[in-house]
Write an enzyme that holds these catalytic residues in place. Structure first.
Site: not given
Ligand code: ZN
Length: 282
Positions: A247, A116, A78, A171
Site C-alpha cells: 500500500e 487507485e 483493482h 495498491h
C-alpha cells in the site's frame, strides 16, 4: 529449479541464449499478461553475432543475471472497469482460510478523484519496465486499465502458475482518519505454506526498507514499522509463492495524493519498489 537456472546461465554465457526462454520453469504460455521482459539478442537480428570465445566482462550497468532466469509477477490492484460491473466484481470467490470474498473491488481515489486503479496500473508498468531492463521476466495480472477484475483468486493463480520468484501487489490506501499517511507492506500471517513464511516476510521487509530508504514514510495509522501481517487478503492467502502487497500511501492524504497524481511521484514509488524487488531477488 536452481540446477535448471544454473544450466541456463551457463548456456547463455556460451552463446546459446535462445534456449533460456524454453528452459524457464514457468509454463506460462497461456498466462495472461506475459511480457517479453528481456530483449532477446537473437530475435532482433537476422545474422546473430558469433558467440564470443570467452564470456564478455560484466559492466556495472549491464544486467548480471541471465535474462529471464527470475520471474516476477506484478499485480496492479483493482481495474478501471470494475466500477461499472458491480455484479461481476461482487461475485464471491475463494479467499483462503475457508473464506469467500468478492471477486474484486473498485479501490479508492484521491479527494480530487484520481482513482487507485489508475495509480496502481501506472506504477506497476513502471516497476515492470525497470525490472525488465535488468533481465527479469515480468508477468502482469492485468495489462490494461479498462477491464474488469481479474478476481483475486485468479490473480493469485497467475503468480502460482508462473512459479514466480516474487509476487508483488501494488495498491494505495484510502484512510479518511485525520492525519493518516505513509506506506505499509502486507503479508500473509499466520502463513499457510512455507513460501508465505520466511520468503514472504523477507520480501515484505525488503520492500519496506526500500521504500523507507527512498524517503517514503511508513504508515502512522496501520500496521507496525511499515509492515502489516494480515489473514484476510485473498491474494496473499492463496499464494504459494513469495508474496507481498504494497500500500504505497494514503490517497486521502494531501501530500501523498499530490505525489501519486504526478508522473514524477509515481516514478519514485516505482523506482523504490523495483530496486527492492531486485534486492530481494539477489
Ligand atoms: Zn487497493
Amino acid at each position: 529449479m536452481v540446477a535448471v537456472r544454473v544450466r541456463a546461465g551457463f548456456l547463455a554465457i556460451t552463446g546459446l541464449l535462445l534456449l533460456t526462454g524454453c528452459e524457464s520453469p514457468v509454463g506460462d504460455a497461456a498466462a495472461p499478461g506475459v511480457s517479453t521482459s528481456a530483449p532477446s539478442p537473437v530475435a532482433s537480428s537476422s545474422s546473430p553475432p558469433p558467440a564470443p570465445a570467452t564470456p564478455p566482462p560484466t559492466s556495472s550497468s549491464a544486467p548480471v543475471r541471465v535474462p529471464g532466469s527470475k520471474v516476477v509477477v506484478l499485480d496492479a490492484g483493482h481495474n478501471g472497469g470494475n466500477g461499472s460491473h458491480a455484479a461481476e466484481i461482487n461475485k464471491l470467490v475463494p479467499a483462503g482460510r475457508g473464506e469467500m470474498k468478492p471477486c474484486n473491488t473498485t479501490g479508492t481515489s484521491t479527494n480530487a478523484g484520481y482513482p487507485e486503479h489508475a495509480f496502481t496500473f501506472d506504477v506497476t508498468q513502471r516497476v515492470g519496465a525497470a525490472l525488465a531492463a535488468k533481465g527479469v521476466k515480468v508477468v502482469y495480472t492485468r495489462t490494461d486499465d479498462k477491464g474488469v477484475g481479474p478476481c483475486v483468486d485468479k490473480r493469485a493463480a497467475t503468480g502460482n502458475s508462473a512459479n514466480a520468484d516474487a509476487v508483488v501487489s501494488i495498491h494505495a490506501d484510502g484512510s479518511t482518519a485525520s492525519g493518516s499517511r505513509g506506506f505499509h507492506v502486507a503479508y500473509s500471517s499466520p502463513p499457510l505454506n512455507a513460501q508465505q513464511g520466511e520468503p514472504s516476510t523477507r520480501l515484505s521487509k525488503t520492500l519496506r526498507d526500500g521504500l523507507r530508504s527512498a524517503g517514503f514514510p511508513s504508515a502512522n495509522y496501520i500496521g507496525k514499522d511499515g509492515l502489516a501481517p494480515r489473514a484476510d487478503l485473498a491474494g496473499l492467502n492463496l499464494s504459494t509463492r513469495p508474496a507481498a502487497l504494497v500500500e504505497c500511501g494514503n490517497m486521502r492524504n494531501a501530500t501523498e495524493a499530490a505525489s501519486m497524481t504526478s508522473a514524477d511521484g509515481r516514478q519514485k514509488y516505482a523506482d523504490a519498489i523495483a530496486a527492492a524487488i531486485e534486492a530481494y531477488l539477489g
